[in-house]
Design a protein around this motif. Structure first.
Motif, PDB file in Angstrom:
ATOM      1  N   VAL A  63      -1.968   5.687  -3.098  1.00  0.00           N
ATOM      2  CA  VAL A  63      -0.637   6.252  -2.877  1.00  0.00           C
ATOM      3  C   VAL A  63       0.047   5.653  -1.638  1.00  0.00           C
ATOM      4  O   VAL A  63       1.222   5.288  -1.702  1.00  0.00           O
ATOM      5  N   PRO A  64      -0.644   5.511  -0.502  1.00  0.00           N
ATOM      6  CA  PRO A  64       0.029   4.875   0.642  1.00  0.00           C
ATOM      7  C   PRO A  64       0.548   3.480   0.334  1.00  0.00           C
ATOM      8  O   PRO A  64       1.629   3.096   0.802  1.00  0.00           O
ATOM      9  N   GLN A  65      -0.177   2.697  -0.468  1.00  0.00           N
ATOM     10  CA  GLN A  65       0.294   1.354  -0.806  1.00  0.00           C
ATOM     11  C   GLN A  65       1.538   1.413  -1.686  1.00  0.00           C
ATOM     12  O   GLN A  65       2.450   0.593  -1.547  1.00  0.00           O
ATOM     13  N   LEU A  66       1.600   2.384  -2.585  1.00  0.00           N
ATOM     14  CA  LEU A  66       2.772   2.524  -3.446  1.00  0.00           C
ATOM     15  C   LEU A  66       3.989   2.944  -2.632  1.00  0.00           C
ATOM     16  O   LEU A  66       5.095   2.418  -2.822  1.00  0.00           O
ATOM     17  N   PHE A  67       3.804   3.895  -1.708  1.00  0.00           N
ATOM     18  CA  PHE A  67       4.904   4.318  -0.848  1.00  0.00           C
ATOM     19  C   PHE A  67       5.382   3.160   0.030  1.00  0.00           C
ATOM     20  O   PHE A  67       6.580   2.949   0.209  1.00  0.00           O
ATOM     21  N   SER A  68       4.428   2.424   0.590  1.00  0.00           N
ATOM     22  CA  SER A  68       4.768   1.310   1.459  1.00  0.00           C
ATOM     23  C   SER A  68       5.559   0.246   0.705  1.00  0.00           C
ATOM     24  O   SER A  68       6.568  -0.265   1.192  1.00  0.00           O
ATOM     25  N   ALA A  69       5.114  -0.082  -0.499  1.00  0.00           N
ATOM     26  CA  ALA A  69       5.807  -1.094  -1.301  1.00  0.00           C
ATOM     27  C   ALA A  69       7.223  -0.651  -1.628  1.00  0.00           C
ATOM     28  O   ALA A  69       8.173  -1.453  -1.597  1.00  0.00           O
ATOM     29  N   ALA A  70       7.404   0.629  -1.941  1.00  0.00           N
ATOM     30  CA  ALA A  70       8.738   1.139  -2.246  1.00  0.00           C
ATOM     31  C   ALA A  70       9.649   1.052  -1.020  1.00  0.00           C
ATOM     32  O   ALA A  70      10.814   0.665  -1.123  1.00  0.00           O
ATOM     33  N   GLY A  71       9.114   1.406   0.132  1.00  0.00           N
ATOM     34  CA  GLY A  71       9.924   1.383   1.348  1.00  0.00           C
ATOM     35  C   GLY A  71      10.311  -0.007   1.794  1.00  0.00           C
ATOM     36  O   GLY A  71      11.404  -0.223   2.326  1.00  0.00           O
ATOM     37  N   HIS A  72       9.414  -0.977   1.573  1.00  0.00           N
ATOM     38  CA  HIS A  72       9.690  -2.342   2.019  1.00  0.00           C
ATOM     39  C   HIS A  72      10.499  -3.149   1.005  1.00  0.00           C
ATOM     40  O   HIS A  72      10.967  -4.237   1.327  1.00  0.00           O
ATOM     41  N   ALA A  73      10.670  -2.624  -0.209  1.00  0.00           N
ATOM     42  CA  ALA A  73      11.374  -3.386  -1.243  1.00  0.00           C
ATOM     43  C   ALA A  73      12.807  -3.689  -0.842  1.00  0.00           C
ATOM     44  O   ALA A  73      13.326  -4.769  -1.118  1.00  0.00           O
ATOM     45  N   ASP A  74      13.457  -2.745  -0.174  1.00  0.00           N
ATOM     46  CA  ASP A  74      14.838  -2.921   0.279  1.00  0.00           C
ATOM     47  C   ASP A  74      15.029  -2.061   1.517  1.00  0.00           C
ATOM     48  O   ASP A  74      15.209  -0.851   1.402  1.00  0.00           O
ATOM     49  N   PRO A  75      14.960  -2.644   2.713  1.00  0.00           N
ATOM     50  CA  PRO A  75      15.064  -1.845   3.938  1.00  0.00           C
ATOM     51  C   PRO A  75      16.312  -0.976   3.996  1.00  0.00           C
ATOM     52  O   PRO A  75      16.297   0.095   4.598  1.00  0.00           O
ATOM     53  N   ALA A  76      17.406  -1.424   3.373  1.00  0.00           N
ATOM     54  CA  ALA A  76      18.644  -0.649   3.416  1.00  0.00           C
ATOM     55  C   ALA A  76      18.598   0.572   2.506  1.00  0.00           C
ATOM     56  O   ALA A  76      19.446   1.453   2.610  1.00  0.00           O
ATOM     57  N   ALA A  77      17.633   0.619   1.590  1.00  0.00           N
ATOM     58  CA  ALA A  77      17.504   1.756   0.674  1.00  0.00           C
ATOM     59  C   ALA A  77      16.084   2.302   0.696  1.00  0.00           C
ATOM     60  O   ALA A  77      15.606   2.832  -0.307  1.00  0.00           O
ATOM     61  N   ALA A  78      15.403   2.169   1.839  1.00  0.00           N
ATOM     62  CA  ALA A  78      14.000   2.591   1.924  1.00  0.00           C
ATOM     63  C   ALA A  78      13.836   4.072   1.601  1.00  0.00           C
ATOM     64  O   ALA A  78      12.935   4.466   0.857  1.00  0.00           O
ATOM     65  N   GLY A  79      14.704   4.920   2.154  1.00  0.00           N
ATOM     66  CA  GLY A  79      14.588   6.349   1.922  1.00  0.00           C
ATOM     67  C   GLY A  79      14.766   6.717   0.466  1.00  0.00           C
ATOM     68  O   GLY A  79      14.002   7.509  -0.094  1.00  0.00           O
ATOM     69  N   ALA A  80      15.788   6.134  -0.177  1.00  0.00           N
ATOM     70  CA  ALA A  80      16.035   6.434  -1.590  1.00  0.00           C
ATOM     71  C   ALA A  80      14.881   5.957  -2.456  1.00  0.00           C
ATOM     72  O   ALA A  80      14.446   6.660  -3.375  1.00  0.00           O
ATOM     73  N   ASN A  81      14.363   4.771  -2.175  1.00  0.00           N
ATOM     74  CA  ASN A  81      13.260   4.243  -2.978  1.00  0.00           C
ATOM     75  C   ASN A  81      11.984   5.063  -2.800  1.00  0.00           C
ATOM     76  O   ASN A  81      11.276   5.354  -3.758  1.00  0.00           O
TER      77      ASN A  81
END
Length: 395
Positions: free
Chosen positions: A314-332
Motif C-alpha cells: 500500500v505505501p508503494q501504491l500511495f507513493s506512486a500516485a502522489g509522484h505521478a503528478d506533483p500538481a495533483a498529488a492530493g487528488a491522485n
C-alpha cells in the motif's frame, strides 16, 4: 534545496500526524463496547454503522485531496487533524442510534481528510528526501493503535466514560497537531502549464491512477479480511483457545509493522516493482497456507507471511500516485486511498457472505487470488522511483 534541519523537522511532524491518526482511530475502537451499550444497539446495527464511518472517510478523502493541491498540505493537514480530533468525542456523546450514526459519519469524514492530506504531505517529504520513506510513515500509524490501547486501559481503570476519554484524547491530539504544524513543508511551486489549470477544471484522472486505485482496493480488501477474521479462523476452524487465537491477528500485525519499517530500504535497493510483486506473492503463499493448514502453528506462520508480504504494498501504491503528478498529488492520492479504504471495509463483509457458501478457511483463497493479481500487475509501478535527493543524506 531545503535545509537539512527543516526537512528533518517536516519528517518528524509527518510521523506525528500518522501516530495521531492511528491513536484517534484506536481510541474509537477501544471504546466500542460502552458506546454500543449507551446507544442501545446490537452488533448487527453497529456493523451497518461502521459502513457510515467508511463512507464518511471516503467523502473526506475526496474533499481533502483537491484542497491539498489547491491550498497546500501545510494548511490542510493541521485543519484536518483538528477536525478529526474534534469529531472523535461525538460517538461518546451519542445517546441513541441516530445520533451515533451521524457521529460516526462525521468522525469518518474527519479521518478521511487527515488520512489523504497527511499521505499527500508524506509524498512531498519523500520527494524532498530523494529516497523511499513512505513505508515508515505507515508503520508509525500502528504505533498510534498501541498508544490508544494503553490509554483506553488506563482511563477505564480510572472509571472514565466514553465521552470523557474521547474528549480528552481529542483535545490533546488537537493541541499536538497545531504545535507541530509549523514544521510542515510549504506548498511547492506549480508549473505554469499544469494540466489541471488549463481550462479551470481538474484534469481527467489518468488511467494509471485508476489501476493503482484498483490494486489498492484488492490489497486493502485482503488486509481488512485479516483484521476481522484472523482470530475467528484460529478459534472456529482450528479449535484454538481464546488466548491463542489472539496470536493470529498479533502475528499478522507485528509482521506488517516490522515489514513496513524495513520496506523503505528494500524499495531503495530493489525498486517499488519488486516490493509489490514479491510482497504480494509472499502474501499469497502465506494466505494459501492459512486456508489449507490443519495445524495451528502453520496457520500462524501463514498469517505472519501474509502481513510481511502486504506490508510494503500500500505505501508503494500511495507513493506512486502522489509522484505521478506533483500538481495533483492530493487528488491522485485521494483516488487511490479512497478505493483502498472501501476495499478495507468490503473485505470483512465479503468474507462473511462467502461463509454461507464455503467454510471460512476456504474463503481466504479469494484473498490469495487477489494477491496473485496484484503481483502480476506490479509492472504498473515501473518508472516510479525517488532518486533526486535535495539534501545530503538526512537521517
Amino acid at each position: 534545496m531545503r535545509p537539512e534541519r527543516s526537512l528533518r523537522a517536516a519528517r518528524a511532524a509527518t510521523f506525528t500526524y500518522f501516530v495521531l491518526n492511528g491513536t484517534l482511530l484506536g481510541m474509537w475502537v477501544v471504546q466500542i463496547p460502552p458506546i454500543e451499550e449507551r446507544a442501545g444497539i446490537g452488533h448487527a446495527v453497529l456493523g451497518g454503522f461502521l459502513v457510515l464511518l467508511g463512507l464518511g472517510a471516503f467523502a473526506g478523502m475526496q474533499v481533502a485531496g483537491p484542497l491539498a493541491d489547491r491550498l497546500g498540505t501545510r494548511r490542510v493537514v493541521p485543519v484536518s487533524a483538528v477536525l478529526c480530533a474534534a469529531t472523535l468525542v461525538l460517538p461518546g456523546l451519542a445517546a441513541d442510534p441516530w445520533a451515533l450514526a451521524v457521529a460516526l459519519f462525521a468522525f469518518g469524514f474527519g479521518n478521511g481528510c487527515l488520512d489523504v492530506s497527511m499521505n499527500a504531505h508524506a509524498v512531498q517529504v519523500e520527494k524532498a528526501y530523494g529516497r523511499p520513506v513512505m513505508s515508515a510513515f505507515h508503520a508509525t500509524f500502528s504505533v498510534g493503535g498501541v498508544l490508544a490501547a494503553l490509554a483506553g486501559a488506563a482511563t477505564a481503570g480510572l472509571g472514565w466514560g466514553p465521552a470523557a476519554t474521547l474528549g480528552t484524547a481529542g483535545a490533546l491530539a488537537a493541541l499536538i497537531a497545531l504545535a507541530v504544524a509549523p514544521s510542515l513543508l510549504p506548498a511547492e511551486d506549480r508549473p505554469a502549464d499544469a494540466p489541471h489549470q488549463a481550462s479551470g477544471r481538474p484534469a481527467r484522472t489518468p488511467t494509471r491512477i485508476w489501476i493503482l486505485a484498483v490494486l489498492a482496493l484488492l490489497v486493502m480488501l485482503c488486509e481488512g479480511a485479516a483484521n476481522d477474521w484472523s482470530v475467528l479462523h484460529l478459534k472456529t476452524v482450528l479449535g484454538a483457545s481464546d488466548s491463542l487465537s489472539a496470536f493470529a491477528y498479533g502475528t499478522f500485525a507485528a509482521a506488517m509493522t516490522v515489514g513496513r519499517l524495513l520496506a523503505d530500504r528494500i524499495a531503495a535497493r530493489f525498486g517499488p516493482v519488486a516490493i509489490l510483486r514479491y510482497g504480494a506473492a509472499t502474501a499469497a503463499v502465506g494466505m494459501t497456507a492459512v486456508a489449507l493448514s490443519p495445524w495451528i502453528w502453520l496457520a500462524l506462520v501463514g498469517w505472519a507471511l501474509f502481513g510481511a508480504g502486504l506490508a510494503g504494498c500500500v505505501p508503494q501504491l500511495f507513493s506512486a500516485a502522489g509522484h505521478a503528478d506533483p500538481a495533483a498529488a492530493g487528488a491522485n492520492v485521494s483516488r487511490v486511498a479512497g478505493l483502498g479504504y472501501l476495499g478495507m471495509l468490503a473485505g470483512p463483509a465479503l468474507i462473511g457472505w462467502l461463509t454461507h457458501l464455503v467454510p471460512l478457511n476456504l474463503t481466504f483463497l479469494l484473498s490469495a487470488a487477489f494477491c496473485v493479481v496484484a503481483a502480476a500487475m506490479a509492472g504498473v509501478l515501473r518508472g516510479h522511483t525517488v532518486t533526486e535527493p535535495k539534501v545530503a543524506q538526512p537521517l
